[in-house]
Enzyme design. Sequence first.
Site, mmCIF file in Angstrom:
data_model
loop_
_atom_site.group_PDB
_atom_site.id
_atom_site.type_symbol
_atom_site.label_atom_id
_atom_site.label_comp_id
_atom_site.label_asym_id
_atom_site.label_seq_id
_atom_site.Cartn_x
_atom_site.Cartn_y
_atom_site.Cartn_z
ATOM 1 N N ARG A 1 36.495 37.584 0.628
ATOM 2 C CA ARG A 1 37.247 38.778 0.248
ATOM 3 C C ARG A 1 36.553 40.056 0.718
ATOM 4 O O ARG A 1 37.160 41.123 0.718
ATOM 5 C CB ARG A 1 37.417 38.842 -1.273
ATOM 6 C CG ARG A 1 38.339 37.795 -1.869
ATOM 7 C CD ARG A 1 38.338 37.902 -3.378
ATOM 8 N NE ARG A 1 39.262 36.983 -4.028
ATOM 9 C CZ ARG A 1 38.982 35.724 -4.321
ATOM 10 N NH1 ARG A 1 37.781 35.233 -4.001
ATOM 11 N NH2 ARG A 1 39.865 34.948 -4.920
ATOM 12 N N LYS B 1 50.049 36.531 -0.555
ATOM 13 C CA LYS B 1 49.892 37.963 -0.360
ATOM 14 C C LYS B 1 48.406 38.270 -0.111
ATOM 15 O O LYS B 1 47.542 37.480 -0.529
ATOM 16 C CB LYS B 1 50.444 38.736 -1.562
ATOM 17 C CG LYS B 1 49.820 38.315 -2.912
ATOM 18 C CD LYS B 1 48.472 38.936 -3.140
ATOM 19 C CE LYS B 1 47.687 38.232 -4.204
ATOM 20 N NZ LYS B 1 46.264 38.595 -4.150
ATOM 21 N N ASP C 1 43.148 42.494 -1.721
ATOM 22 C CA ASP C 1 43.182 41.392 -2.671
ATOM 23 C C ASP C 1 43.951 41.740 -3.940
ATOM 24 O O ASP C 1 44.625 40.883 -4.523
ATOM 25 C CB ASP C 1 41.755 40.968 -3.023
ATOM 26 C CG ASP C 1 41.710 39.569 -3.612
ATOM 27 O OD1 ASP C 1 41.999 38.614 -2.877
ATOM 28 O OD2 ASP C 1 41.410 39.445 -4.813
ATOM 29 N N LEU D 1 45.453 30.845 3.285
ATOM 30 C CA LEU D 1 44.265 31.108 4.111
ATOM 31 C C LEU D 1 43.747 32.523 3.867
ATOM 32 O O LEU D 1 44.431 33.354 3.248
ATOM 33 C CB LEU D 1 44.635 30.939 5.590
ATOM 34 C CG LEU D 1 45.089 29.537 6.018
ATOM 35 C CD1 LEU D 1 45.633 29.579 7.442
ATOM 36 C CD2 LEU D 1 43.948 28.541 5.895
ATOM 37 N N TYR E 1 45.046 22.600 11.426
ATOM 38 C CA TYR E 1 46.276 23.265 10.994
ATOM 39 C C TYR E 1 47.418 22.944 11.960
ATOM 40 O O TYR E 1 48.549 22.688 11.537
ATOM 41 C CB TYR E 1 46.075 24.781 10.930
ATOM 42 C CG TYR E 1 44.978 25.231 9.997
ATOM 43 C CD1 TYR E 1 44.656 24.508 8.858
ATOM 44 C CD2 TYR E 1 44.260 26.398 10.244
ATOM 45 C CE1 TYR E 1 43.655 24.919 7.996
ATOM 46 C CE2 TYR E 1 43.259 26.820 9.387
ATOM 47 C CZ TYR E 1 42.953 26.081 8.266
ATOM 48 O OH TYR E 1 41.960 26.489 7.435
ATOM 49 N N ALA F 1 45.690 26.720 -4.486
ATOM 50 C CA ALA F 1 46.795 25.806 -4.192
ATOM 51 C C ALA F 1 47.245 24.961 -5.388
ATOM 52 O O ALA F 1 48.455 24.784 -5.583
ATOM 53 C CB ALA F 1 46.429 24.904 -3.011
#
Length: 424
Positions: A192, A122, A204, A99, A83, A40
């Site tokens: 991931r 993405k 990813d 997220l 959220y 972020a």
Amino acid sequence: MFELLQRNWHILISQPAPPPKATSDNDVVRFGLLGAAKIAPIALITPARQHPNVIVHAVAARDRGKAAAFAKKYGIGVVHGSYQELLDDPAIDAVYIPLPNGLHFEWALRSLAAGKHVLLEKPSANNAVEAELLFRSPLLLSPPAPILLEAFHYRFQPSWRLFLALLDQPTIQHASVTMTVPALAIPKDDIRFEFALGGGALMDLTYTMDVLRGVYGCEPTECTGCTVRQFPGGDERIDVAYTGSWRFPNGGTGATHGDLQLGLLETLKDPWPTVTVVHRPVAVDGDGSEETRRTRTVKLVNFVWGAIYHRIDIQDEFTIVHKRGDGTEEVVKKRWTKKETRKAHTLREAGIDRHSEKYWMTYKYQLDEFIYRIRTQRGLEETGIGGTGVWVDAEDSIAQARMIDMAYTKAGLPLRPTSTYRPV
């Protein structure tokens, strides 16, 4: 060398003073962050500081303490405990969703239902079914509908735009794309690698497939092969590395390679995400009896973060061929090679007559286009450098999700699970 150091000093250490913020509510776009994600700050907080009409207003996380610490560190004024609480905040105009992949679909739809514009990391969804449900949602059909953008930030940078301008898409013969991450950067228990959360290298490192689509300017007709590597003893549904091959409508081929667990020494040998495009020979000169042909190869080193460093290598191989009267060709009379290196750290260097700074990251260009769409919807004039024509539209994002599905199917792995969430 001095320019490289100066540019990266501005990027990494000493950002120039931000412009003064707008004060009118109609002029300001207030963002909320769904999740205190590590991406972020670079993806939204820093470029938001560089835009006079953007304020990061609030953050929410599943752990309120984590959200509070994040807000304090980055000067965010409001902390929400969930959220949904953030989405219910009437002061928020847009949300950024970084997220885990498996949560993108649900929270993007919830955000749209709350009337928020959505900048969505993405990959936009776990699979093509989710992508179609999301990007063709009725929530996006009735104007003024919220704006939804899948954050393929690399597309917006000058270096990528110059690279594409150097290609002749109909005559491309082969393109190869590679992107790797050292194993030390991602622990084996990282999200991931969780199937339920949309984990996997193909998800990813989805950039590699999107780059192929951009190079050819169309969708592949077939995934001709895909092999994957998994953790020994780990979840067999999760790929930590992949190699894929593709066929495109003009007969050209493509190759994609990604690795989230590459050895450090191997990474250091070739650390940058790279795309190489080879064209078919084309006639560039001739009088009927002789013909000069050019075979062009264009290589972009670091297609992801061009402001930090990039290089576009162009190699043109020329041959002169003599044609006989019966139509056959003699052996090549002459060969020579011309090499050139290009760079584009600003829009003007990419041939676009708009001001930009050499230290602007991809994320700033992306945010400017996103805010331009919002301001246009509000009937306001542009105040940044948006409106340059670059965008990732709904069908584009759906096609990208289909390409990922094609690779998983060819590899014999299950598609990432489809969410059961549906808007009420």
